[in-house]
Scaffold this motif. Structure first.
Motif, PDB file in Angstrom:
ATOM      1  N   ALA A   1      -1.670  -3.635 -16.808  1.00 59.03           N
ATOM      2  CA  ALA A   1      -1.844  -4.202 -16.091  1.00 59.03           C
ATOM      3  C   ALA A   1      -0.674  -5.399 -15.112  1.00 59.03           C
ATOM      4  O   ALA A   1      -1.312  -6.392 -14.852  1.00 59.03           O
ATOM      5  CB  ALA A   1      -2.743  -5.128 -17.107  1.00 59.03           C
TER       6      ALA A   1
ATOM      7  N   LEU B   1       0.790   3.109  -8.047  1.00 63.44           N
ATOM      8  CA  LEU B   1       0.606   1.695  -8.156  1.00 63.44           C
ATOM      9  C   LEU B   1      -0.351   1.653  -9.228  1.00 63.44           C
ATOM     10  O   LEU B   1      -0.302   1.100 -10.174  1.00 63.44           O
ATOM     11  CB  LEU B   1       0.102   1.019  -7.172  1.00 63.44           C
ATOM     12  CG  LEU B   1      -0.517  -0.708  -7.267  1.00 63.44           C
ATOM     13  CD1 LEU B   1       0.655  -1.444  -7.702  1.00 63.44           C
ATOM     14  CD2 LEU B   1      -0.684  -1.301  -6.275  1.00 63.44           C
ATOM     15  N   GLU B   2      -1.614   2.849  -8.531  1.00 64.36           N
ATOM     16  CA  GLU B   2      -2.760   2.797  -9.953  1.00 64.36           C
ATOM     17  C   GLU B   2      -2.398   3.171 -11.743  1.00 64.36           C
ATOM     18  O   GLU B   2      -3.625   2.604 -12.020  1.00 64.36           O
ATOM     19  CB  GLU B   2      -3.682   3.640  -8.770  1.00 64.36           C
ATOM     20  CG  GLU B   2      -3.249   5.108  -9.162  1.00 64.36           C
ATOM     21  CD  GLU B   2      -2.443   5.493  -7.928  1.00 64.36           C
ATOM     22  OE1 GLU B   2      -1.933   6.553  -8.166  1.00 64.36           O
ATOM     23  OE2 GLU B   2      -2.317   4.513  -7.473  1.00 64.36           O
ATOM     24  N   SER B   3      -1.402   3.844 -11.786  1.00 66.06           N
ATOM     25  CA  SER B   3      -0.911   3.734 -13.009  1.00 66.06           C
ATOM     26  C   SER B   3      -0.467   3.278 -13.838  1.00 66.06           C
ATOM     27  O   SER B   3      -0.285   3.174 -14.687  1.00 66.06           O
ATOM     28  CB  SER B   3      -0.478   5.438 -13.031  1.00 66.06           C
ATOM     29  OG  SER B   3       0.950   5.800 -11.964  1.00 66.06           O
ATOM     30  N   MET B   4      -0.505   1.989 -12.957  1.00 56.65           N
ATOM     31  CA  MET B   4       1.038   1.103 -13.180  1.00 56.65           C
ATOM     32  C   MET B   4       0.438  -0.027 -14.451  1.00 56.65           C
ATOM     33  O   MET B   4      -1.563  -0.158 -14.504  1.00 56.65           O
ATOM     34  CB  MET B   4       1.741   0.296 -12.498  1.00 56.65           C
ATOM     35  CG  MET B   4       2.817   1.123 -11.824  1.00 56.65           C
ATOM     36  SD  MET B   4       3.185  -0.302 -10.456  1.00 56.65           S
ATOM     37  CE  MET B   4       4.486   0.678 -10.366  1.00 56.65           C
TER      38      MET B   4
ATOM     39  N   GLU C   1       0.571  -1.357   0.045  1.00 52.41           N
ATOM     40  CA  GLU C   1      -0.137   0.191   0.075  1.00 52.41           C
ATOM     41  C   GLU C   1       0.682   1.135  -0.150  1.00 52.41           C
ATOM     42  O   GLU C   1       0.630   2.625  -0.705  1.00 52.41           O
ATOM     43  CB  GLU C   1      -0.970  -0.206   1.573  1.00 52.41           C
ATOM     44  CG  GLU C   1      -1.575  -1.484   1.462  1.00 52.41           C
ATOM     45  CD  GLU C   1      -1.371  -2.319   1.071  1.00 52.41           C
ATOM     46  OE1 GLU C   1      -1.091  -2.848   1.935  1.00 52.41           O
ATOM     47  OE2 GLU C   1      -2.073  -2.908   0.519  1.00 52.41           O
TER      48      GLU C   1
ATOM     49  N   PHE D   1       1.823  -7.831  -8.751  1.00 52.14           N
ATOM     50  CA  PHE D   1       1.686  -7.050  -7.669  1.00 52.14           C
ATOM     51  C   PHE D   1      -0.002  -7.864  -6.133  1.00 52.14           C
ATOM     52  O   PHE D   1       0.296  -8.021  -4.971  1.00 52.14           O
ATOM     53  CB  PHE D   1       0.935  -4.963  -7.336  1.00 52.14           C
ATOM     54  CG  PHE D   1       2.130  -4.548  -6.782  1.00 52.14           C
ATOM     55  CD1 PHE D   1       2.390  -4.437  -5.624  1.00 52.14           C
ATOM     56  CD2 PHE D   1       2.981  -5.124  -8.134  1.00 52.14           C
ATOM     57  CE1 PHE D   1       3.408  -2.946  -6.004  1.00 52.14           C
ATOM     58  CE2 PHE D   1       4.679  -3.632  -8.047  1.00 52.14           C
ATOM     59  CZ  PHE D   1       4.043  -2.473  -6.759  1.00 52.14           C
ATOM     60  N   GLU D   2      -0.783  -7.961  -7.369  1.00 42.84           N
ATOM     61  CA  GLU D   2      -2.522  -8.939  -6.486  1.00 42.84           C
ATOM     62  C   GLU D   2      -0.952 -10.556  -6.896  1.00 42.84           C
ATOM     63  O   GLU D   2      -2.346 -11.358  -5.905  1.00 42.84           O
ATOM     64  CB  GLU D   2      -3.457  -9.038  -7.806  1.00 42.84           C
ATOM     65  CG  GLU D   2      -4.645  -9.882  -7.522  1.00 42.84           C
ATOM     66  CD  GLU D   2      -4.943  -9.699  -5.881  1.00 42.84           C
ATOM     67  OE1 GLU D   2      -5.653  -9.679  -5.189  1.00 42.84           O
ATOM     68  OE2 GLU D   2      -5.095  -7.919  -6.275  1.00 42.84           O
TER      69      GLU D   2
ATOM     70  N   ARG E   1       0.460 -10.050  -2.623  1.00 45.28           N
ATOM     71  CA  ARG E   1      -1.023 -10.259  -2.271  1.00 45.28           C
ATOM     72  C   ARG E   1      -1.029 -11.556  -1.482  1.00 45.28           C
ATOM     73  O   ARG E   1      -1.212 -11.670  -0.266  1.00 45.28           O
ATOM     74  CB  ARG E   1      -1.503  -9.526  -2.366  1.00 45.28           C
ATOM     75  CG  ARG E   1      -1.535  -7.866  -2.344  1.00 45.28           C
ATOM     76  CD  ARG E   1      -2.734  -7.324  -2.425  1.00 45.28           C
ATOM     77  NE  ARG E   1      -2.688  -5.590  -2.666  1.00 45.28           N
ATOM     78  CZ  ARG E   1      -2.905  -5.314  -4.098  1.00 45.28           C
ATOM     79  NH1 ARG E   1      -2.548  -6.223  -4.797  1.00 45.28           N
ATOM     80  NH2 ARG E   1      -1.728  -3.421  -4.035  1.00 45.28           N
TER      81      ARG E   1
ATOM     82  N   TRP F   1       9.546  -2.276 -16.466  1.00 43.27           N
ATOM     83  CA  TRP F   1       7.899  -0.451 -16.281  1.00 43.27           C
ATOM     84  C   TRP F   1       9.407   0.599 -16.420  1.00 43.27           C
ATOM     85  O   TRP F   1      10.648   0.137 -15.866  1.00 43.27           O
ATOM     86  CB  TRP F   1       7.892  -0.976 -14.669  1.00 43.27           C
ATOM     87  CG  TRP F   1       8.650  -0.392 -13.220  1.00 43.27           C
ATOM     88  CD1 TRP F   1      10.295   0.718 -12.992  1.00 43.27           C
ATOM     89  CD2 TRP F   1       8.987  -1.147 -12.147  1.00 43.27           C
ATOM     90  NE1 TRP F   1       9.909   0.279 -12.539  1.00 43.27           N
ATOM     91  CE2 TRP F   1       9.705  -0.676 -11.718  1.00 43.27           C
ATOM     92  CE3 TRP F   1       7.534  -2.438 -11.690  1.00 43.27           C
ATOM     93  CZ2 TRP F   1       9.710  -1.733  -9.751  1.00 43.27           C
ATOM     94  CZ3 TRP F   1       8.112  -3.144 -10.178  1.00 43.27           C
ATOM     95  CH2 TRP F   1       8.931  -2.325  -9.806  1.00 43.27           C
TER      96      TRP F   1
ATOM     97  N   GLN G   1       0.235  -5.189 -12.123  1.00 40.38           N
ATOM     98  CA  GLN G   1      -1.251  -4.600 -10.775  1.00 40.38           C
ATOM     99  C   GLN G   1      -1.346  -6.003 -11.009  1.00 40.38           C
ATOM    100  O   GLN G   1      -1.508  -6.915 -10.033  1.00 40.38           O
ATOM    101  CB  GLN G   1      -2.323  -4.179 -12.055  1.00 40.38           C
ATOM    102  CG  GLN G   1      -1.744  -2.723 -11.896  1.00 40.38           C
ATOM    103  CD  GLN G   1      -3.446  -1.907 -11.978  1.00 40.38           C
ATOM    104  OE1 GLN G   1      -4.098  -2.583 -12.323  1.00 40.38           O
ATOM    105  NE2 GLN G   1      -3.198  -0.777 -12.457  1.00 40.38           N
ATOM    106  N   ASN G   2      -0.679  -6.954 -11.845  1.00 45.12           N
ATOM    107  CA  ASN G   2      -0.969  -8.715 -12.186  1.00 45.12           C
ATOM    108  C   ASN G   2       0.136  -9.315 -11.107  1.00 45.12           C
ATOM    109  O   ASN G   2      -0.424  -9.684  -9.702  1.00 45.12           O
ATOM    110  CB  ASN G   2      -0.768  -9.687 -13.294  1.00 45.12           C
ATOM    111  CG  ASN G   2      -3.077  -8.929 -13.811  1.00 45.12           C
ATOM    112  OD1 ASN G   2      -3.854  -8.192 -13.343  1.00 45.12           O
ATOM    113  ND2 ASN G   2      -2.540  -9.279 -15.483  1.00 45.12           N
TER     114      ASN G   2
END
Length: 377
Positions: free
Chosen positions: A24, A19-22, A14, A30-31, A34, A151, A27-28
């Motif tokens: 797919a 992170l919201e601008s990265m 967090e 990071f998921e 988690r 990235w 984001q996958n």
């Protein structure tokens, strides 16, 4: 004292900025972190963008045993020791293992080969970090077993947010210190460190508590531009320089010339590329181009840095705005094709010298017949 970039590393997912601008794929990833279901991947990103921070977050979130090495200081023996430990932990406690290899592009072919079996058998989940293009630096067998995640360098907005957090931390740690902060200091710094959070935070800490534009301007004279002459970015900038001149995009060509210049490129290397361009891309469409490049080479050799940039810029403008023709190279390539296809064909007899009586009797040196080709039959 622990450096500011180290003190400011994100402690949770967090805490990760932007992170919201990265994309797919990130984001996958990071998921997956988690859910503690990380897969083998190579993280390809510029310096100071958080590769090691991400690996340390994976270490925090995973129940797997975590091994961390640097390719510069580790060898095949170190890898074998890790694989033995990974197998032992799997047998003893049914615990998986994650191996993080920083600067993985530094591994030799034999070291990369040592990873293959362990990754393929699932003995370790491999996480590699690199600033170099994996397609050039890692072998195909290893690349086929991992996912490549890329990235880009941090944008100035994300970097400004990181700098603001760094400033607040320094201020909290130095409550009795008088701080001088010029307006827009952090914004200027965020736009001047080439997306490298580590460099930006180190600069902030060096200049603290006197954060003035004057001190920052002096600091920024030390270029932050990435430009390793043996690395991919060097070739990308050179390619952009050439292609901009080819497209008559003068301002873009001057920009990439400035990138090469500011990064400390050898002026004679730049002139050499410009001379090639004069023949390859301008050719006979403007015969002044090659002559001008010879004059510019002499000027660069005689004048040297820093004033020789005038000659380089002059040549760049001339080549960019000149008429273009690739006829010279195209026609020579056709001639090469004929040579490679035909082999060691002898020239027509009328083009050869008759040195002996035998030569004359065999037709060498004879007059050319009407319509006879100058090329070998």
């Amino acid at each position: 004292m622990i450096p500011l970039p180290e003190r400011l590393r994100p402690q949770t997912l967090e805490d990760w900025l932007g992170l919201e601008s990265m994309g797919a794929s990130l984001q996958n990833l990071f998921e997956a972190i988690r859910n503690d279901s990380v897969f083998s991947f190579i993280l390809y990103a510029p310096p100071g963008t958080g590769k090691t921070s991400l690996a340390l977050l994976i270490k925090k979130h995973t129940k797997s045993r975590f091994f961390q090495i640097n390719a510069v200081s580790s060898g095949v023996k170190d890898l074998r020791d890790i694989f033995e430990q990974a197998r032992a932990w799997k047998q003893r406690a049914d615990q998986d293992s994650v191996l993080f290899v920083d600067e993985i592009h530094r591994f030799s072919k034999s070291q990369q080969d040592a990873l293959l079996s362990a990754v393929e058998k699932g003995e370790v989940t491999l996480i590699g970090a690199t600033t170099e293009n994996p397609s050039f630096e890692l072998n195909a067998a290893l690349l086929s077993r991992v996912k490549i995640i890329y990235w880009d360098r941090l944008g100035s907005e994300s970097l400004l947010e990181i700098l603001q957090k760094g400033f607040e931390l320094l201020k909290a740690e130095n409550t009795s210190t008088e701080i001088k902060l010029d307006e827009d200091f952090l914004k200027i710094l965020s736009e001047s460190t080439d997306g490298d959070a580590r460099q930006a935070l180190q600069t902030l800490e060096r200049l603290f508590p006197t954060l003035t534009r004057t001190r920052l301007a002096d600091e920024l004279k030390k270029a932050f531009l990435k430009h390793d002459k043996d690395a991919e970015l060097h070739h990308q900038i050179v390619s952009a320089f050439i292609k901009s001149m080819r497209a008559n995009e003068t301002e873009a060509a001057l920009y990439y010339l400035a990138r090469l210049w500011e990064a400390g490129e050898d002026p004679l290397y730049i002139v050499r590329r410009m001379m090639i361009f004069a023949s390859e891309d301008v050719g006979n469409a403007d015969l002044r181009a090659l002559a001008a490049m010879n004059a510019i080479r002499s000027s660069v050799e005689f004048v040297g840095r820093p004033e020789c940039y005038y000659a380089l810029a002059q040549g760049t403008i001339l080549l960019s705005e000149a008429k273009k023709s690739r006829e010279v190279g195209d026609r020579f390539q056709k001639a090469l094709e004929k040579v490679r296809r035909g082999g060691s064909l002898r020239p027509p007899a009328f083009l050869t010298n008759a040195v002996t009586n035998f030569d004359r009797k065999s037709g060498k040196g004879r007059p050319r017949e009407e319509g006879e080709s100058y090329l070998p039959a």
